[in-house]
Design a protein around this motif. Structure first.
Motif, mmCIF file in Angstrom:
data_model
loop_
_atom_site.group_PDB
_atom_site.id
_atom_site.type_symbol
_atom_site.label_atom_id
_atom_site.label_comp_id
_atom_site.label_asym_id
_atom_site.label_seq_id
_atom_site.Cartn_x
_atom_site.Cartn_y
_atom_site.Cartn_z
ATOM 1 N N GLU A 233 27.520 54.551 -31.923
ATOM 2 C CA GLU A 233 27.391 53.252 -31.727
ATOM 3 C C GLU A 233 26.603 52.449 -32.860
ATOM 4 N N MET A 234 25.338 53.178 -33.002
ATOM 5 C CA MET A 234 24.234 52.550 -34.067
ATOM 6 C C MET A 234 25.117 52.406 -35.588
ATOM 7 N N ALA A 235 25.917 53.690 -36.040
ATOM 8 C CA ALA A 235 26.754 53.514 -37.477
ATOM 9 C C ALA A 235 27.768 52.427 -37.136
ATOM 10 N N GLY A 236 28.446 52.412 -35.989
ATOM 11 C CA GLY A 236 29.585 51.447 -35.929
ATOM 12 C C GLY A 236 29.100 49.984 -36.127
ATOM 13 N N ARG A 237 28.101 49.743 -35.365
ATOM 14 C CA ARG A 237 27.326 48.351 -35.696
ATOM 15 C C ARG A 237 27.079 48.077 -37.156
ATOM 16 N N LYS A 238 26.554 49.304 -37.884
ATOM 17 C CA LYS A 238 26.162 49.017 -39.270
ATOM 18 C C LYS A 238 27.335 48.773 -40.185
ATOM 19 N N ARG A 239 28.591 49.470 -39.754
ATOM 20 C CA ARG A 239 29.562 49.538 -40.520
ATOM 21 C C ARG A 239 30.550 48.134 -40.029
ATOM 22 N N GLY A 240 30.385 47.495 -39.013
ATOM 23 C CA GLY A 240 31.128 46.391 -38.554
ATOM 24 C C GLY A 240 32.216 46.617 -37.620
ATOM 25 N N CYS A 241 32.096 47.814 -37.338
ATOM 26 C CA CYS A 241 33.165 48.020 -36.060
ATOM 27 C C CYS A 241 33.073 47.452 -34.798
ATOM 28 N N ILE A 242 33.200 46.193 -34.872
ATOM 29 C CA ILE A 242 32.910 45.356 -33.579
ATOM 30 C C ILE A 242 34.236 44.579 -33.088
ATOM 31 N N ARG A 243 34.206 44.790 -31.698
ATOM 32 C CA ARG A 243 35.372 44.385 -30.852
ATOM 33 C C ARG A 243 34.999 43.038 -30.505
ATOM 34 N N SER A 244 35.753 42.169 -29.569
ATOM 35 C CA SER A 244 35.282 41.102 -28.820
ATOM 36 C C SER A 244 34.032 41.375 -28.051
ATOM 37 N N GLY A 245 33.336 40.347 -27.765
ATOM 38 C CA GLY A 245 32.109 40.571 -26.834
ATOM 39 C C GLY A 245 31.149 41.385 -27.658
ATOM 40 N N ASN A 246 31.131 41.472 -28.883
ATOM 41 C CA ASN A 246 30.062 42.011 -29.745
ATOM 42 C C ASN A 246 30.218 43.624 -29.239
ATOM 43 N N GLN A 247 30.980 44.256 -28.676
ATOM 44 C CA GLN A 247 31.055 45.695 -28.478
ATOM 45 C C GLN A 247 31.630 46.525 -29.654
ATOM 46 N N VAL A 248 30.847 47.832 -29.780
ATOM 47 C CA VAL A 248 31.148 48.593 -30.758
ATOM 48 C C VAL A 248 32.693 49.249 -30.484
ATOM 49 N N ASP A 249 33.319 49.293 -31.612
ATOM 50 C CA ASP A 249 34.655 49.852 -31.541
ATOM 51 C C ASP A 249 34.465 51.273 -31.820
ATOM 52 N N THR A 250 34.013 52.021 -30.615
ATOM 53 C CA THR A 250 33.841 53.555 -31.019
ATOM 54 C C THR A 250 34.775 54.196 -31.335
ATOM 55 N N HIS A 251 36.055 53.779 -31.075
ATOM 56 C CA HIS A 251 37.325 54.680 -31.742
ATOM 57 C C HIS A 251 37.444 54.696 -33.070
ATOM 58 N N LYS A 252 37.059 53.382 -33.776
ATOM 59 C CA LYS A 252 37.285 53.124 -35.185
ATOM 60 C C LYS A 252 36.196 53.852 -35.757
ATOM 61 N N MET A 253 35.004 53.744 -35.239
ATOM 62 C CA MET A 253 33.765 54.400 -35.852
ATOM 63 C C MET A 253 33.984 55.628 -35.973
ATOM 64 N N SER A 254 34.778 56.400 -34.684
ATOM 65 C CA SER A 254 34.998 57.987 -34.711
ATOM 66 C C SER A 254 35.769 58.254 -35.786
ATOM 67 N N GLU A 255 36.983 57.541 -36.049
ATOM 68 C CA GLU A 255 37.851 57.687 -37.261
ATOM 69 C C GLU A 255 37.233 57.884 -38.722
ATOM 70 N N ILE A 256 36.214 57.097 -38.782
ATOM 71 C CA ILE A 256 35.493 56.672 -39.854
ATOM 72 C C ILE A 256 34.731 58.066 -40.233
ATOM 73 N N LEU A 257 34.011 58.676 -39.211
ATOM 74 C CA LEU A 257 33.012 59.711 -39.148
ATOM 75 C C LEU A 257 33.903 61.085 -39.771
ATOM 76 N N ILE A 258 35.147 61.043 -39.064
ATOM 77 C CA ILE A 258 35.843 62.141 -39.095
ATOM 78 C C ILE A 258 36.533 62.390 -40.514
ATOM 79 N N ASN A 259 37.037 61.154 -40.829
ATOM 80 C CA ASN A 259 37.745 61.229 -42.131
ATOM 81 C C ASN A 259 36.596 61.155 -43.428
ATOM 82 N N GLU A 260 35.491 60.820 -43.037
ATOM 83 C CA GLU A 260 34.329 61.001 -44.171
ATOM 84 C C GLU A 260 33.880 62.296 -44.148
#
Length: 314
Positions: A233-260
């Motif tokens: 959640e913290m890394a996702g917020r830092k990376r701008g992986c935000i959905r509507s309602g200011n919620q962290v898009d954890t799926h998108k951040m998960s993809e970023i983490l695995i690919n990196e």
């Protein structure tokens, strides 16, 4: 973690390997240097007997160099085992494989005697790329999708070595759940068969403990949370992986983490240690024993039911 494996040719490939194994002089097993334990196929140890084996720690440029040295020392404690780390960016180093084959089979290292070497490895450890480099031409299909090699083939190398290629074999069932997560994180399992958020959660938990400074630097965090989901959640917020309602898009951040992780953008990381291997092998042995006991209890119950049925018919 539920994992879908590649069905179909598994038993056929295993039987073919078992049949030609007696003719082989040396085995070349390609492992992923980041996960030497999880990328090892138990069938190799079972089928090779006492034949010498070269364990190639491939993709060593993606792994933690200090941990790779630890793994080399650990693996070479086993009789007949030699290790060789290979860097994806140094294709000229592959000649070290043929040199080592000749050293391991000195009685065959003459001009008139051909060394037969079988190359084995699970999907996506870089086996096909390695074969093409050894052959100096395209003889094996490559790709980032696992399970590319479908059938056995023979490749004649220039220096008196006949290389027997085998299909990338995954075993029918991964008993160690931790290995399943590591295989998924490093790309040995098709992405369609994995849950990104589960794998990222496992990966984050390990990295928080093993490589905290790399995480801080990559995701520009001054402090790290204790929990894996908090990190995502913290890394996702830092990376701008935000959905509507200011919620962290954890799926998108998960993809970023695995690919990196896969691309070593976070840094050179090894996902397991020999200590983890020994601890988890004890756990796997306990799982097998429990499954065997359960099976035996079921068989005993069936016998008892049949005995009762026979008694009632009298």
């Amino acid at each position: 973690m539920a994992i879908q494996w590649f069905p179909g040719h598994m038993n056929k490939a295993r039987n073919e390997i078992k049949e030609i194994m007696p003719q082989m002089d040396v085995i070349i097993e390609v492992l992923d240097a980041r996960i030497p334990y999880s990328s090892e196929n138990p069938m190799v140890g079972e089928l090779r007997g006492d034949k010498p084996v070269i364990k190639i720690l491939n993709k060593a440029d993606l792994a933690d160099p200090e941990m790779t040295k630890v793994w080399m020392s650990y693996l070479e404690q086993e009789a007949g085992v030699k290790t060789l780390p290979l860097d994806n960016n140094k294709s000229s180093d592959v000649h070290l494989i043929t040199d080592l084959c000749k050293k391991l089979v000195p009685h065959k290292d003459t001009a008139d005697k051909q060394i037969k070497a079988m190359i084995m490895g699970i999907p996506n450890v870089g086996k096909s790329t390695l074969i093409n480099t050894l052959a100096g031409r395209i003889v094996a299909k490559t790709g980032n999708e696992p399970a590319v090699t479908k059938a056995q083939q023979r490749i004649k190398l220039d220096d008196g070595i006949m290389l027997y290629d085998t299909p990338g074999m995954l075993w029918p069932k991964v008993e160690n759940e931790n290995s399943g997560y590591r295989l998924a994180a490093t790309g040995a399992i098709r992405d369609t068969a994995i849950n990104y958020e589960e794998v990222a959660s496992y990966t984050a938990e390990y990295l928080l403990q093993a490589y905290p400074e790399l995480l801080k630097a990559r995701y520009k965090l001054d402090e790290l949370p204790e929990q894996d989901w908090e990190f995502v959640e913290m890394a996702g917020r830092k990376r701008g992986c935000i959905r509507s309602g200011n919620q962290v898009d954890t799926h998108k951040m998960s993809e970023i983490l695995i690919n990196e992780l896969r691309d070593a953008v976070i840094g050179r990381i090894s996902m397991e240690t020999p200590t983890m291997r020994e601890r988890e092998e004890v756990m796997v042995a306990e799982i097998r024993a429990a499954a065997e006991a359960k099976k035996k209890a079921r068989e005993e119950e069936k016998k008892a039911r049949r005995a009762r049925a026979r008694k009632n018919r009298r």
